[in-house]
Scaffold this motif. Structure first.
Motif, mmCIF file in Angstrom:
data_model
loop_
_atom_site.group_PDB
_atom_site.id
_atom_site.type_symbol
_atom_site.label_atom_id
_atom_site.label_comp_id
_atom_site.label_asym_id
_atom_site.label_seq_id
_atom_site.Cartn_x
_atom_site.Cartn_y
_atom_site.Cartn_z
ATOM 1 N N SER A 1 0.854 -1.221 0.016
ATOM 2 C CA SER A 1 -0.066 0.051 0.275
ATOM 3 C C SER A 1 0.993 1.153 0.051
ATOM 4 O O SER A 1 1.356 1.580 0.984
ATOM 5 N N PRO A 2 1.136 1.773 -1.116
ATOM 6 C CA PRO A 2 2.138 2.798 -1.217
ATOM 7 C C PRO A 2 1.723 4.168 -0.511
ATOM 8 O O PRO A 2 0.454 4.593 -0.416
ATOM 9 N N SER A 3 2.662 4.765 0.365
ATOM 10 C CA SER A 3 2.309 5.956 1.293
ATOM 11 C C SER A 3 3.340 7.000 1.263
ATOM 12 O O SER A 3 3.739 7.341 2.407
ATOM 13 N N VAL A 4 3.994 7.255 -0.179
ATOM 14 C CA VAL A 4 4.911 8.247 -0.108
ATOM 15 C C VAL A 4 4.693 9.629 0.241
ATOM 16 O O VAL A 4 3.439 10.351 0.068
ATOM 17 N N SER A 5 5.557 10.144 1.201
ATOM 18 C CA SER A 5 5.358 11.712 1.500
ATOM 19 C C SER A 5 6.498 12.266 0.762
ATOM 20 O O SER A 5 7.616 11.682 0.752
ATOM 21 N N CYS A 6 6.201 13.438 0.442
ATOM 22 C CA CYS A 6 7.042 14.221 -0.468
ATOM 23 C C CYS A 6 6.589 15.656 -0.615
ATOM 24 O O CYS A 6 5.278 16.044 -0.870
ATOM 25 N N THR A 7 7.560 16.597 -0.543
ATOM 26 C CA THR A 7 7.348 17.907 -0.731
ATOM 27 C C THR A 7 7.092 18.234 -2.380
ATOM 28 O O THR A 7 6.347 19.418 -2.340
ATOM 29 N N ARG A 8 7.454 17.405 -3.156
ATOM 30 C CA ARG A 8 6.823 17.479 -4.494
ATOM 31 C C ARG A 8 5.334 16.857 -4.918
ATOM 32 O O ARG A 8 5.101 15.665 -4.246
ATOM 33 N N ALA A 9 4.437 17.613 -5.075
ATOM 34 C CA ALA A 9 2.998 17.297 -5.006
ATOM 35 C C ALA A 9 3.048 16.039 -6.150
ATOM 36 O O ALA A 9 1.889 15.415 -5.709
ATOM 37 N N ASP A 10 3.661 16.173 -7.203
ATOM 38 C CA ASP A 10 3.431 14.872 -7.953
ATOM 39 C C ASP A 10 4.039 13.583 -7.674
ATOM 40 O O ASP A 10 3.598 12.419 -8.049
ATOM 41 N N LEU A 11 4.614 13.615 -6.519
ATOM 42 C CA LEU A 11 5.164 12.372 -5.877
ATOM 43 C C LEU A 11 4.524 11.923 -4.617
ATOM 44 O O LEU A 11 4.475 10.671 -4.060
ATOM 45 N N ASP A 12 3.711 13.009 -3.937
ATOM 46 C CA ASP A 12 3.091 13.065 -2.778
ATOM 47 C C ASP A 12 1.863 12.013 -2.736
ATOM 48 O O ASP A 12 1.070 12.222 -3.813
#
Length: 387
Positions: free
Chosen positions: A16-27
């Motif tokens: 279950s992917p749950s990436v946090s990122c400051t880039r909106a396209d990756l968050d």
């Protein structure tokens, strides 16, 4: 429903992917992970509460038993981004090789939730709701890898009071009683673009940035001469000039230049005061170069974390692990749980050396000892009354 095995839980959490990122396209949202954990814990008799702390970002508070004391086992549900092409296997599928479970979040730190659930199972066989005298709380937070908004929202709400808390970050099962703070800042300088054949036609933001960077390095030397803590491997505060972007062509005077850097302060150093000191030192440099200057946080600062070595929780964890409490340079949600009045310690399976890089793994030989340690903590703080 049947509770999945420990291995199956890790597999489902990582899938279950749950990436946090400051880039909106990756968050990404962490909702899928929260729903898995809520389903399993509800099945085991926990009362669950889901808090939406931002659009698509959720905390889970799962409680078994009641009372003013007890134990919080806490972890974050998000991961950093990954470069799939650099992995030997699918980062979102658990792969076992060489007695290690590979997958994004295996040690940092989805695996901890499965270990915590495994640890509590024997106590559920006892009469009553596990015969608990004090509650066990499983806390799952959002967005630790970026803003720590989940832990911040929890601290602001004051939902958890006067309990012991263990955060299961990967520490190789060594108790961590203090860590440095972290502040990540951006610095923007705006000058005047112009034709490079005549310097008088513009005002170089890049040349001004050169002087600003020199001032930041002087500031680093200054704070390192004034602050030191021998309990840390890196005994001084650090300041890293991480990335820089400026200009657009060799024959144009640079009109704008941006720098991003981090500063990791020791316990006892105040992030807001450090920020003000940098502002005070850098403003005259910008004025000397006749450029506009802006220093700003990339996300809210994370304070340093520290405990007294004599705390009962530290002594208990030292006894259960066989290791003396240590210090680390990386930051955690510890300061926010501590702010709520809880004795807080960092302790979990896996190594930070495997986190945030391709082929992250959780070594199988960490799982059984981690289960044993958490069972000891549950027995101490939930099944026994504290003296």
């Amino acid at each position: 429903m049947a509770l999945p095995s420990l291995r199956q839980q890790i597999e489902q959490l990582i899938a279950s992917p749950s990436v946090s990122c400051t880039r909106a396209d990756l968050d990404m949202s962490n909702r899928g992970v929260i729903e898995l954990l809520e389903g399993w814990l509800s099945h085991l008799g926990f009362a669950t509460e889901v808090m939406e702390v931002a659009p698509g970002k959720y905390n889970l508070i799962a409680t078994l038993g009641s009372g003013p004391g007890g134990l919080v086992l806490a972890g974050h549900t998000d991961t950093v981004p990954c470069n799939e092409e650099k992995w030997q296997s699918n980062p979102f599928r658990v792969t076992e090789r060489d007695q290690k479970l590979y997958g994004l979040g295996s040690c940092d730190m989805k695996g901890f939730f499965a270990v915590a659930i495994e640890a509590l199972l024997p106590f559920l066989e006892q009469p009553g709701p596990a015969g608990f005298k004090e509650p066990l709380i499983i806390l799952a937070t959002a967005d630790e890898e970026c803003s720590m908004i989940g832990a911040r929202a929890l601290a602001e709400s004051g939902r958890l009071k006067a309990r012991k808390a263990v955060i299961g970050e990967p520490t190789s099962l060594r108790p961590i009683y203090q860590h440095k703070g972290i502040m990540m800042n951006g610095l923007r300088i705006t000058g005047q673009a112009g034709h490079s054949s005549n310097p008088a036609l513009g005002n170089s933001a890049m040349e001004a940035m050169h002087s600003v960077m020199t001032e930041l390095m002087d500031f680093r030397q200054d704070i390192q001469s004034r602050y030191r803590n021998a309990d840390f491997t890196v005994q001084v505060p650090t300041l890293n000039l991480g990335c820089i972007h400026g200009g657009d062509n060799p024959n144009r005077i640079c009109g704008q230049c941006e720098l991003e850097f981090d500063l990791r302060a020791l316990p006892g150093m105040d992030n807001d005061e450090l920020f003000a000191q940098m502002q005070q030192r850098l403003q005259p440099v910008a004025e000397r170069h006749n450029v506009k200057f802006e220093l700003y946080p990339l996300f809210p600062h994370i304070p340093a974390f520290s405990n007294q070595r004599e705390l009962e929780l530290i002594q208990t964890c030292e006894r259960l692990t066989g290791h003396s409490a240590e210090s680390v340079a990386f930051a955690t949600e510890g300061p926010f749980l501590q702010k709520m009045g809880m004795e807080t310690l960092i302790l979990g399976p896996g190594s930070i050396d495997q986190a945030h890089q391709p082929d992250e793994f959780l070594a199988l030989d960490q799982i059984e000892p981690a289960v044993r340690i958490l069972r000891g903590l549950i027995k101490r703080y939930c099944l026994q009354t504290e003296a």
